[in-house]
Design an enzyme around this catalytic site. Sequence first.
Site: not given
Length: 300
Positions: A41, A155
């Site tokens: 991320s 993510d």
Amino acid sequence: MKKKTVALVLSSGGARGLAHIGVIEALEEAGFSIRGIAGCSMGALIGGVYAKGKLPEFKDWICHLDRIDVFSLMDFTFSSRGFIKGEKVFNVIKGFVGDGEIEELPIPFLCNAVDINLGVEKVFYQGSLFEAIRASASIPTVIKPAYFGGSDYIDGGVMNPIPLDLARNFKANYLMASDVNAPLSCFIEPPKFTKSEKSIMAVPSWVVEYQAKMSKFFPKEKELKEKPKSLGFLDLMNLSFDMMQDRLSDLLVQQYALDLLVEVSRRQCGTFEFYRASEIIQIGKELTEEALIKNGLVKE
């Protein structure tokens, strides 16, 4: 003493992930050479930009953003797949950092995402750097999933917020990690920075009308001290996601013998408070310097 070569792992964590920049700076100033970097991320974004050799340019840009700038980079949408498209900010970053093939980067780099349709972790070790970063940073319900190659990606923090396993093949003498999903006990008082109130970006006049909307994402300090208000749907989803990442991070860190772990509290700043870049970077740097001394890796 071992040669000061490092395999570095950077966790997910939204704006807190800007602390990774300070971690990298502190390591380099202490004479360590980063031979491989893995991220998830925000950690994927910082790690990828560093591996591309463009971290100074990225830092200069992010440190000059104010609240209005950050808000203007959020391309809101009514899609049920996420209320931010995510294309605007990534296109801006791509504009001055550039793209490239992961396998051709001067520093080995890996990042992860989750193929939401198959329910499996996807590790990016080749192909477009920015496609990989865009996939890794697609926070569920917030940023629309990244679609390419026939798959939807979200993510990587959903399954592996601090991907220590990705660093196992890096040739380095030290394994180090920066975890910005650490407990409240790791919180430190932020340094004070003065910043110009003038925005560096051209903002349409309609933005002024959205001040109330902005305050939901960027609460002022005095508001944070007030009695917490009841949480809405998005607040509950984001808080739940953060708590899940925190617990996963704790479990993953316990599985590895790290030579250095830099811990930044999950309460250090909010997910979208990128306008606090300078202080978050400084926190990462100071914590790294302290950790290096504490672990006997540098002299006091």
